[in-house]
Scaffold this active site. Structure first.
Site, PDB file in Angstrom:
ATOM      1  N   ALA A  73       0.817  -1.213   0.000  1.00 18.51           N
ATOM      2  CA  ALA A  73       0.000   0.000   0.000  1.00 18.51           C
ATOM      3  C   ALA A  73       0.850   1.263   0.000  1.00 18.51           C
ATOM      4  CB  ALA A  73      -0.944  -0.001   1.199  1.00 18.51           C
ATOM      5  N   THR A  74       2.034   1.200   0.582  1.00 14.57           N
ATOM      6  CA  THR A  74       2.902   2.388   0.573  1.00 14.57           C
ATOM      7  C   THR A  74       3.205   2.781  -0.864  1.00 14.57           C
ATOM      8  OG1 THR A  74       3.891   1.746   2.678  1.00 14.57           O
ATOM      9  CG2 THR A  74       5.145   3.306   1.324  1.00 14.57           C
ATOM     10  N   ASN A 159      -6.245   3.365  10.349  1.00 16.33           N
ATOM     11  CA  ASN A 159      -5.503   2.206  10.835  1.00 16.33           C
ATOM     12  C   ASN A 159      -5.275   2.205  12.338  1.00 16.33           C
ATOM     13  OD1 ASN A 159      -3.832   4.437   9.715  1.00 16.33           O
ATOM     14  ND2 ASN A 159      -2.197   3.343  10.756  1.00 16.33           N
ATOM     15  N   SER A 207      -3.359  -3.660   0.355  1.00 19.92           N
ATOM     16  CA  SER A 207      -2.147  -4.406   0.696  1.00 19.92           C
ATOM     17  C   SER A 207      -2.506  -5.829   1.096  1.00 19.92           C
ATOM     18  CB  SER A 207      -1.467  -3.698   1.865  1.00 19.92           C
ATOM     19  OG  SER A 207      -0.279  -4.341   2.200  1.00 19.92           O
ATOM     20  N   ALA A 208      -1.689  -6.797   0.662  1.00 24.53           N
ATOM     21  CA  ALA A 208      -2.022  -8.203   0.939  1.00 24.53           C
ATOM     22  C   ALA A 208      -1.869  -8.578   2.409  1.00 24.53           C
ATOM     23  CB  ALA A 208      -1.136  -9.122   0.083  1.00 24.53           C
ATOM     24  N   THR A 248       9.907  -6.918 -12.716  1.00 27.02           N
ATOM     25  CA  THR A 248       9.403  -8.286 -12.866  1.00 27.02           C
ATOM     26  C   THR A 248       8.332  -8.574 -11.824  1.00 27.02           C
ATOM     27  OG1 THR A 248      11.512  -9.001 -13.727  1.00 27.02           O
ATOM     28  CG2 THR A 248      10.104 -10.738 -12.825  1.00 27.02           C
ATOM     29  N   CYS A 334       3.616   1.446  12.712  1.00 26.07           N
ATOM     30  CA  CYS A 334       4.602   2.136  11.877  1.00 26.07           C
ATOM     31  C   CYS A 334       5.279   3.266  12.618  1.00 26.07           C
ATOM     32  CB  CYS A 334       3.926   2.699  10.631  1.00 26.07           C
ATOM     33  SG  CYS A 334       2.921   1.497   9.792  1.00 26.07           S
TER      34      CYS A 334
END
Ligand code: PMP
Length: 410
Positions: A73-74, A159, A207-208, A248, A334
Protein backbone atom coordinates in the site's frame (compact mmCIF):
# COMPACT_ATOMS: atom_id res chain seq x y z
CA UNK A 1 -3.89 -21.15 25.18
CA UNK A 2 -0.70 -20.10 23.44
CA UNK A 3 0.85 -16.87 24.71
CA UNK A 4 1.37 -14.16 23.65
CA UNK A 5 -2.02 -13.64 22.08
CA UNK A 6 -1.92 -11.87 18.75
CA UNK A 7 -4.13 -8.79 18.70
CA UNK A 8 -2.28 -6.65 16.20
CA UNK A 9 -3.94 -7.67 12.94
CA UNK A 10 -4.07 -4.04 11.82
CA UNK A 11 -0.26 -4.01 11.81
CA UNK A 12 -0.11 -7.25 9.89
CA UNK A 13 -2.01 -10.51 9.72
CA UNK A 14 -0.72 -14.07 9.47
CA UNK A 15 -0.94 -15.69 6.06
CA UNK A 16 -3.95 -17.93 5.72
CA UNK A 17 -2.65 -21.50 5.14
CA UNK A 18 -4.86 -21.65 2.03
CA UNK A 19 -3.00 -18.63 0.69
CA UNK A 20 0.38 -20.26 1.34
CA UNK A 21 -0.79 -23.42 -0.39
CA UNK A 22 -1.81 -21.45 -3.48
CA UNK A 23 1.55 -19.67 -3.55
CA UNK A 24 3.86 -22.67 -3.13
CA UNK A 25 3.98 -23.99 -6.73
CA UNK A 26 5.02 -20.54 -7.92
CA UNK A 27 8.30 -20.72 -6.01
CA UNK A 28 9.36 -23.95 -7.68
CA UNK A 29 7.81 -25.58 -10.73
CA UNK A 30 5.86 -22.52 -11.88
CA UNK A 31 8.61 -19.97 -11.37
CA UNK A 32 8.42 -18.31 -14.80
CA UNK A 33 8.65 -14.62 -15.62
CA UNK A 34 5.35 -13.35 -16.96
CA UNK A 35 7.37 -11.28 -19.41
CA UNK A 36 8.68 -14.42 -21.12
CA UNK A 37 6.21 -14.51 -23.98
CA UNK A 38 7.79 -17.35 -25.92
CA UNK A 39 7.59 -20.35 -23.60
CA UNK A 40 5.17 -22.14 -21.32
CA UNK A 41 6.90 -21.03 -18.08
CA UNK A 42 6.10 -17.43 -18.94
CA UNK A 43 2.56 -18.27 -20.05
CA UNK A 44 1.85 -20.08 -16.77
CA UNK A 45 3.01 -17.03 -14.81
CA UNK A 46 0.93 -14.71 -16.97
CA UNK A 47 -2.12 -16.88 -16.50
CA UNK A 48 -1.67 -16.90 -12.71
CA UNK A 49 -1.38 -13.11 -12.70
CA UNK A 50 -4.58 -12.80 -14.75
CA UNK A 51 -6.43 -15.00 -12.28
CA UNK A 52 -5.20 -12.89 -9.36
CA UNK A 53 -6.15 -9.68 -11.15
CA UNK A 54 -9.69 -11.01 -11.54
CA UNK A 55 -9.90 -12.13 -7.91
CA UNK A 56 -8.88 -8.66 -6.71
CA UNK A 57 -11.08 -6.82 -9.20
CA UNK A 58 -14.09 -8.82 -8.11
CA UNK A 59 -13.43 -8.02 -4.42
CA UNK A 60 -13.69 -4.28 -5.10
CA UNK A 61 -16.13 -4.10 -8.01
CA UNK A 62 -13.48 -3.18 -10.60
CA UNK A 63 -12.48 -4.45 -14.02
CA UNK A 64 -9.34 -6.62 -13.98
CA UNK A 65 -7.61 -4.20 -16.36
CA UNK A 66 -7.83 -1.56 -13.65
CA UNK A 67 -5.59 -3.40 -11.17
CA UNK A 68 -1.90 -2.45 -10.98
CA UNK A 69 0.31 -4.66 -8.83
CA UNK A 70 2.72 -2.92 -6.45
CA UNK A 71 4.93 -3.84 -3.52
CA UNK A 72 2.25 -2.86 -1.03
CA UNK A 73 0.00 0.00 0.00
CA UNK A 74 2.90 2.39 0.57
CA UNK A 75 3.91 2.11 -3.06
CA UNK A 76 0.30 2.20 -4.23
CA UNK A 77 -0.26 5.45 -2.29
CA UNK A 78 2.93 6.99 -3.67
CA UNK A 79 2.01 6.05 -7.24
CA UNK A 80 -1.56 7.31 -6.86
CA UNK A 81 -0.74 10.62 -5.21
CA UNK A 82 2.50 11.62 -6.92
CA UNK A 83 1.42 10.07 -10.21
CA UNK A 84 -1.91 11.94 -10.30
CA UNK A 85 -0.43 15.23 -9.09
CA UNK A 86 2.24 15.17 -11.79
CA UNK A 87 -0.23 14.17 -14.49
CA UNK A 88 -2.87 16.75 -13.63
CA UNK A 89 -0.57 19.59 -12.49
CA UNK A 90 -1.81 22.97 -13.67
CA UNK A 91 1.69 24.41 -14.04
CA UNK A 92 5.06 22.89 -14.93
CA UNK A 93 7.65 21.74 -12.39
CA UNK A 94 9.54 24.59 -10.78
CA UNK A 95 6.53 26.88 -10.52
CA UNK A 96 4.17 27.41 -7.59
CA UNK A 97 0.36 27.11 -7.74
CA UNK A 98 0.54 23.75 -9.52
CA UNK A 99 -2.75 22.57 -8.06
CA UNK A 100 -4.54 21.95 -4.77
CA UNK A 101 -4.57 18.63 -2.91
CA UNK A 102 -6.80 17.75 0.03
CA UNK A 103 -6.08 15.09 2.62
CA UNK A 104 -6.51 14.72 6.40
CA UNK A 105 -4.23 15.18 9.40
CA UNK A 106 -4.61 11.62 10.64
CA UNK A 107 -3.90 9.77 7.41
CA UNK A 108 -1.15 7.13 7.32
CA UNK A 109 2.38 8.44 6.78
CA UNK A 110 2.35 6.69 3.40
CA UNK A 111 -0.13 9.37 2.32
CA UNK A 112 1.12 12.31 4.39
CA UNK A 113 4.75 12.05 3.34
CA UNK A 114 4.09 11.96 -0.44
CA UNK A 115 1.72 14.91 0.03
CA UNK A 116 4.40 16.83 1.98
CA UNK A 117 6.83 16.23 -0.84
CA UNK A 118 4.32 17.54 -3.36
CA UNK A 119 3.92 20.66 -1.26
CA UNK A 120 7.66 21.27 -1.58
CA UNK A 121 7.26 20.78 -5.32
CA UNK A 122 4.79 23.63 -5.75
CA UNK A 123 1.39 22.10 -4.95
CA UNK A 124 -0.97 23.60 -2.35
CA UNK A 125 -2.09 21.24 0.38
CA UNK A 126 -5.02 21.29 2.79
CA UNK A 127 -4.92 18.90 5.75
CA UNK A 128 -8.41 18.52 7.17
CA UNK A 129 -8.55 18.29 10.96
CA UNK A 130 -10.97 15.62 12.18
CA UNK A 131 -13.39 16.26 15.00
CA UNK A 132 -13.16 14.21 18.18
CA UNK A 133 -15.00 11.29 16.56
CA UNK A 134 -12.14 10.96 14.05
CA UNK A 135 -14.44 10.73 11.03
CA UNK A 136 -13.89 12.74 7.85
CA UNK A 137 -17.33 13.69 6.58
CA UNK A 138 -18.06 14.78 3.02
CA UNK A 139 -19.12 18.22 4.30
CA UNK A 140 -15.59 18.77 5.67
CA UNK A 141 -14.13 18.02 2.25
CA UNK A 142 -16.73 20.14 0.47
CA UNK A 143 -15.74 23.19 2.52
CA UNK A 144 -12.15 22.91 1.36
CA UNK A 145 -12.74 22.37 -2.36
CA UNK A 146 -11.29 25.05 -4.63
CA UNK A 147 -11.30 25.86 -8.32
CA UNK A 148 -7.80 24.42 -8.59
CA UNK A 149 -8.34 21.27 -6.48
CA UNK A 150 -6.95 18.35 -8.46
CA UNK A 151 -6.88 15.52 -5.95
CA UNK A 152 -8.65 14.43 -2.76
CA UNK A 153 -7.00 11.61 -0.83
CA UNK A 154 -8.93 10.33 2.18
CA UNK A 155 -8.44 6.89 3.68
CA UNK A 156 -11.47 4.62 3.83
CA UNK A 157 -10.85 3.49 7.41
CA UNK A 158 -8.24 4.65 9.87
CA UNK A 159 -5.50 2.21 10.84
CA UNK A 160 -5.15 3.37 14.45
CA UNK A 161 -8.70 3.96 15.55
CA UNK A 162 -10.71 1.99 12.98
CA UNK A 163 -13.10 4.84 12.16
CA UNK A 164 -14.79 4.87 8.76
CA UNK A 165 -14.81 8.02 6.64
CA UNK A 166 -17.66 9.09 4.37
CA UNK A 167 -15.98 7.80 1.24
CA UNK A 168 -19.04 7.16 -0.97
CA UNK A 169 -20.27 10.72 -0.35
CA UNK A 170 -16.79 12.13 -0.90
CA UNK A 171 -16.62 10.17 -4.16
CA UNK A 172 -19.92 11.59 -5.34
CA UNK A 173 -18.96 15.12 -4.40
CA UNK A 174 -15.67 14.97 -6.28
CA UNK A 175 -17.12 13.19 -9.30
CA UNK A 176 -19.58 16.05 -9.79
CA UNK A 177 -16.63 18.46 -9.92
CA UNK A 178 -14.22 16.30 -11.95
CA UNK A 179 -11.78 16.01 -9.08
CA UNK A 180 -9.80 12.80 -8.70
CA UNK A 181 -10.48 10.79 -5.55
CA UNK A 182 -7.90 8.48 -4.05
CA UNK A 183 -8.61 6.34 -1.01
CA UNK A 184 -6.08 4.40 1.03
CA UNK A 185 -8.29 1.39 1.66
CA UNK A 186 -5.58 -0.77 3.25
CA UNK A 187 -7.58 -1.42 6.41
CA UNK A 188 -10.98 -1.48 4.73
CA UNK A 189 -10.73 -3.74 1.70
CA UNK A 190 -11.38 -7.38 2.47
CA UNK A 191 -13.15 -6.49 5.71
CA UNK A 192 -16.08 -4.50 4.32
CA UNK A 193 -17.96 -4.69 1.00
CA UNK A 194 -16.34 -2.41 -1.57
CA UNK A 195 -17.61 -1.16 -4.92
CA UNK A 196 -15.40 1.41 -6.62
CA UNK A 197 -17.93 1.83 -9.44
CA UNK A 198 -20.92 2.58 -7.23
CA UNK A 199 -18.87 4.78 -4.90
CA UNK A 200 -17.10 6.82 -7.59
CA UNK A 201 -13.57 6.02 -6.49
CA UNK A 202 -10.81 6.77 -9.02
CA UNK A 203 -7.78 5.36 -7.22
CA UNK A 204 -7.73 2.82 -4.38
CA UNK A 205 -4.74 1.36 -2.52
CA UNK A 206 -4.65 -2.01 -0.84
CA UNK A 207 -2.15 -4.41 0.70
CA UNK A 208 -2.02 -8.20 0.94
CA UNK A 209 -0.56 -8.51 4.42
CA UNK A 210 -3.57 -6.93 6.10
CA UNK A 211 -5.93 -9.50 4.58
CA UNK A 212 -4.13 -12.76 5.41
CA UNK A 213 -1.86 -12.59 2.38
CA UNK A 214 1.93 -12.19 2.18
CA UNK A 215 3.93 -9.05 2.93
CA UNK A 216 5.51 -6.99 0.17
CA UNK A 217 2.66 -7.05 -2.33
CA UNK A 218 -0.33 -4.82 -2.89
CA UNK A 219 -2.34 -3.19 -5.61
CA UNK A 220 -3.58 0.12 -6.88
CA UNK A 221 -6.94 0.33 -8.60
CA UNK A 222 -6.82 2.91 -11.40
CA UNK A 223 -10.16 3.82 -13.01
CA UNK A 224 -10.22 3.34 -16.78
CA UNK A 225 -13.69 4.58 -17.68
CA UNK A 226 -15.78 7.59 -16.77
CA UNK A 227 -13.23 9.12 -16.43
CA UNK A 228 -10.09 7.41 -17.65
CA UNK A 229 -7.55 8.31 -14.96
CA UNK A 230 -3.93 8.60 -15.98
CA UNK A 231 -0.83 8.66 -13.81
CA UNK A 232 2.81 9.48 -14.29
CA UNK A 233 4.74 6.28 -13.50
CA UNK A 234 7.00 6.49 -10.49
CA UNK A 235 9.11 3.42 -11.37
CA UNK A 236 10.39 3.18 -14.91
CA UNK A 237 11.95 0.24 -16.69
CA UNK A 238 10.55 -2.82 -18.39
CA UNK A 239 7.07 -1.36 -18.80
CA UNK A 240 5.14 -4.00 -16.85
CA UNK A 241 1.64 -3.19 -15.56
CA UNK A 242 0.78 -1.07 -18.58
CA UNK A 243 3.85 1.04 -17.95
CA UNK A 244 2.56 2.19 -14.55
CA UNK A 245 4.85 -0.04 -12.55
CA UNK A 246 7.94 -1.55 -14.09
CA UNK A 247 9.68 -4.52 -12.52
CA UNK A 248 9.40 -8.29 -12.87
CA UNK A 249 6.16 -9.43 -11.32
CA UNK A 250 6.31 -10.78 -7.78
CA UNK A 251 4.46 -13.85 -8.94
CA UNK A 252 4.22 -15.67 -5.59
CA UNK A 253 3.07 -12.50 -3.88
CA UNK A 254 0.52 -11.71 -6.57
CA UNK A 255 -0.91 -15.24 -6.44
CA UNK A 256 -1.10 -14.87 -2.65
CA UNK A 257 -2.85 -11.51 -2.87
CA UNK A 258 -5.34 -12.95 -5.36
CA UNK A 259 -6.12 -15.94 -3.18
CA UNK A 260 -6.40 -13.75 -0.09
CA UNK A 261 -8.84 -11.49 -1.95
CA UNK A 262 -10.91 -14.48 -3.07
CA UNK A 263 -11.17 -15.79 0.49
CA UNK A 264 -12.23 -12.35 1.74
CA UNK A 265 -14.94 -12.17 -0.94
CA UNK A 266 -16.27 -15.51 0.23
CA UNK A 267 -15.91 -15.14 3.99
CA UNK A 268 -16.14 -11.42 4.75
CA UNK A 269 -19.76 -11.44 5.86
CA UNK A 270 -19.54 -14.22 8.45
CA UNK A 271 -16.09 -13.13 9.54
CA UNK A 272 -17.20 -9.52 10.02
CA UNK A 273 -20.24 -10.53 12.05
CA UNK A 274 -18.13 -12.73 14.33
CA UNK A 275 -15.48 -10.05 14.83
CA UNK A 276 -18.00 -7.30 15.57
CA UNK A 277 -19.33 -9.43 18.44
CA UNK A 278 -15.88 -10.07 19.82
CA UNK A 279 -14.80 -6.45 19.49
CA UNK A 280 -17.93 -5.21 21.22
CA UNK A 281 -17.40 -7.66 24.04
CA UNK A 282 -13.87 -6.33 24.46
CA UNK A 283 -14.90 -2.68 24.34
CA UNK A 284 -18.06 -2.93 26.41
CA UNK A 285 -16.53 -5.03 29.16
CA UNK A 286 -13.42 -2.91 29.54
CA UNK A 287 -15.28 0.38 29.38
CA UNK A 288 -17.93 -0.67 31.85
CA UNK A 289 -15.60 -2.36 34.35
CA UNK A 290 -12.75 0.13 34.27
CA UNK A 291 -13.69 3.69 35.09
CA UNK A 292 -12.00 6.52 33.19
CA UNK A 293 -11.48 4.45 30.12
CA UNK A 294 -12.74 5.40 26.68
CA UNK A 295 -12.98 3.99 23.20
CA UNK A 296 -11.34 6.47 20.85
CA UNK A 297 -13.16 7.58 17.73
CA UNK A 298 -16.76 7.21 16.60
CA UNK A 299 -18.60 4.46 18.45
CA UNK A 300 -20.48 2.99 15.47
CA UNK A 301 -18.74 4.10 12.29
CA UNK A 302 -15.90 1.65 12.77
CA UNK A 303 -14.28 -1.45 11.36
CA UNK A 304 -15.47 -4.78 12.74
CA UNK A 305 -12.14 -5.87 14.18
CA UNK A 306 -10.31 -2.81 15.47
CA UNK A 307 -10.58 -0.82 18.66
CA UNK A 308 -8.48 1.78 20.39
CA UNK A 309 -9.01 2.33 24.09
CA UNK A 310 -7.42 4.85 26.47
CA UNK A 311 -7.11 4.15 30.18
CA UNK A 312 -6.80 7.18 32.45
CA UNK A 313 -4.34 7.19 35.39
CA UNK A 314 -1.97 4.61 34.01
CA UNK A 315 1.43 5.28 32.58
CA UNK A 316 1.89 4.22 28.96
CA UNK A 317 5.01 2.11 29.20
CA UNK A 318 3.77 0.51 32.40
CA UNK A 319 0.62 -0.44 30.57
CA UNK A 320 2.54 -2.08 27.71
CA UNK A 321 4.59 -4.05 30.27
CA UNK A 322 1.45 -5.10 32.14
CA UNK A 323 -0.15 -6.48 28.98
CA UNK A 324 2.97 -8.09 27.54
CA UNK A 325 1.07 -11.35 26.97
CA UNK A 326 -1.06 -9.53 24.43
CA UNK A 327 0.71 -8.54 21.24
CA UNK A 328 -0.94 -5.22 20.50
CA UNK A 329 0.02 -1.70 19.63
CA UNK A 330 0.19 1.56 21.53
CA UNK A 331 -0.47 3.58 18.38
CA UNK A 332 0.34 2.64 14.80
CA UNK A 333 2.95 -0.06 14.46
CA UNK A 334 4.60 2.14 11.88
CA UNK A 335 5.28 4.92 14.36
CA UNK A 336 5.49 3.15 17.68
CA UNK A 337 9.30 3.00 17.45
CA UNK A 338 9.30 6.58 18.67
CA UNK A 339 7.92 7.63 22.01
CA UNK A 340 5.89 10.48 20.58
CA UNK A 341 2.22 10.28 21.45
CA UNK A 342 0.28 9.06 18.44
CA UNK A 343 -0.39 11.93 16.01
CA UNK A 344 -3.68 10.27 15.10
CA UNK A 345 -4.99 10.42 18.66
CA UNK A 346 -3.63 13.97 19.01
CA UNK A 347 -5.55 14.98 15.89
CA UNK A 348 -8.74 13.89 17.68
CA UNK A 349 -7.88 16.26 20.52
CA UNK A 350 -6.81 13.50 22.93
CA UNK A 351 -4.19 14.78 25.39
CA UNK A 352 -0.65 13.42 25.46
CA UNK A 353 -1.13 11.51 28.73
CA UNK A 354 -4.22 9.68 27.54
CA UNK A 355 -2.73 9.09 24.09
CA UNK A 356 0.27 7.39 25.72
CA UNK A 357 -1.97 5.16 27.81
CA UNK A 358 -4.00 3.81 24.92
CA UNK A 359 -4.01 0.39 23.33
CA UNK A 360 -4.91 -0.49 19.76
CA UNK A 361 -6.36 -4.00 19.77
CA UNK A 362 -7.09 -5.52 16.38
CA UNK A 363 -8.71 -8.92 16.08
CA UNK A 364 -8.58 -11.18 13.07
CA UNK A 365 -9.64 -14.33 11.28
CA UNK A 366 -7.75 -16.52 13.73
CA UNK A 367 -8.73 -14.76 16.98
CA UNK A 368 -10.65 -17.02 19.35
CA UNK A 369 -13.23 -15.92 21.89
CA UNK A 370 -11.18 -17.37 24.75
CA UNK A 371 -8.33 -15.13 23.68
CA UNK A 372 -10.59 -12.10 23.91
CA UNK A 373 -11.65 -13.21 27.40
CA UNK A 374 -8.04 -13.62 28.41
CA UNK A 375 -7.20 -10.17 27.06
CA UNK A 376 -10.06 -8.60 29.01
CA UNK A 377 -8.84 -10.16 32.28
CA UNK A 378 -5.24 -9.33 31.57
CA UNK A 379 -5.93 -5.68 30.75
CA UNK A 380 -8.25 -5.23 33.73
CA UNK A 381 -5.74 -6.69 36.17
CA UNK A 382 -2.92 -4.63 34.65
CA UNK A 383 -4.78 -1.33 34.71
CA UNK A 384 -6.09 -1.88 38.23
CA UNK A 385 -2.61 -2.71 39.50
CA UNK A 386 -1.05 0.34 37.88
CA UNK A 387 -3.75 2.53 39.37
CA UNK A 388 -2.96 1.32 42.90
CA UNK A 389 0.43 2.98 42.35
CA UNK A 390 -0.97 6.24 41.04
CA UNK A 391 -1.32 9.14 43.52
CA UNK A 392 -3.35 10.96 40.88
CA UNK A 393 -5.85 8.12 40.78
CA UNK A 394 -6.18 8.34 44.59
CA UNK A 395 -6.92 12.04 44.26
CA UNK A 396 -9.44 11.32 41.52
CA UNK A 397 -11.18 8.80 43.80
CA UNK A 398 -11.31 11.41 46.57
CA UNK A 399 -13.27 13.58 44.16
CA UNK A 400 -10.49 16.08 43.39
CA UNK A 401 -10.70 17.52 39.89
CA UNK A 402 -7.14 17.05 38.74
CA UNK A 403 -7.47 19.38 35.79
CA UNK A 404 -8.13 22.26 38.21
CA UNK A 405 -5.01 21.78 40.32
CA UNK A 406 -2.38 24.49 40.09
CA UNK A 407 0.85 22.56 40.46
CA UNK A 408 3.64 24.54 42.14
CA UNK A 409 6.76 24.86 40.00
CA UNK A 410 9.99 24.93 42.00
N1 PMP B 1 -1.92 2.62 4.72
C1 PMP B 1 -2.48 2.17 5.83
C2 PMP B 1 -3.79 2.73 6.26
C3 PMP B 1 -1.87 1.16 6.58
O1 PMP B 1 -2.44 0.71 7.68
C4 PMP B 1 -0.62 0.65 6.13
C5 PMP B 1 0.10 -0.42 6.92
N2 PMP B 1 0.48 0.01 8.21
C6 PMP B 1 -0.07 1.16 4.95
C7 PMP B 1 -0.75 2.14 4.26
C8 PMP B 1 1.22 0.64 4.41
O2 PMP B 1 1.01 -0.60 3.80
P1 PMP B 1 2.20 -1.53 3.30
O3 PMP B 1 2.78 -2.12 4.52
O4 PMP B 1 1.56 -2.53 2.41
O5 PMP B 1 3.15 -0.66 2.56
Amino acid sequence: MKLPIYMDNAATSPCDPRVVEAMLPYFTEKFGNAGSRNHSFGWAAEEAIDIARNQIASLIGANSKEIIFTSGATEANNLAIKGAAEMYAKKPAGETGRGHIITAQHEHKAVLDPVHRLKKMGFDVTLIAPGEDGVIYASMVEKELREDTILVSIMWANNEIGTINEIPKIGKLCKARNIIVHTDATQWVGKMPTDVERDNIDLLSMSAHKIYGPKGVGALYVRRRRPRVRLVAQLEGGGQERGYRSGTHNITGIVGLGKAAELCSQEMDQEGARLVKLRKKLEDTLESRLEVSQVNGHRDRRLPHLTNISFGFVEGEGLMMAVKDIACSSGSACTSASLEPSYVLKALGIGDELAHSSLRLSLGRFTKEEEVDYAIDNIMTGVEKLRTMSPLYDMHKEGIDISQIEWAAH
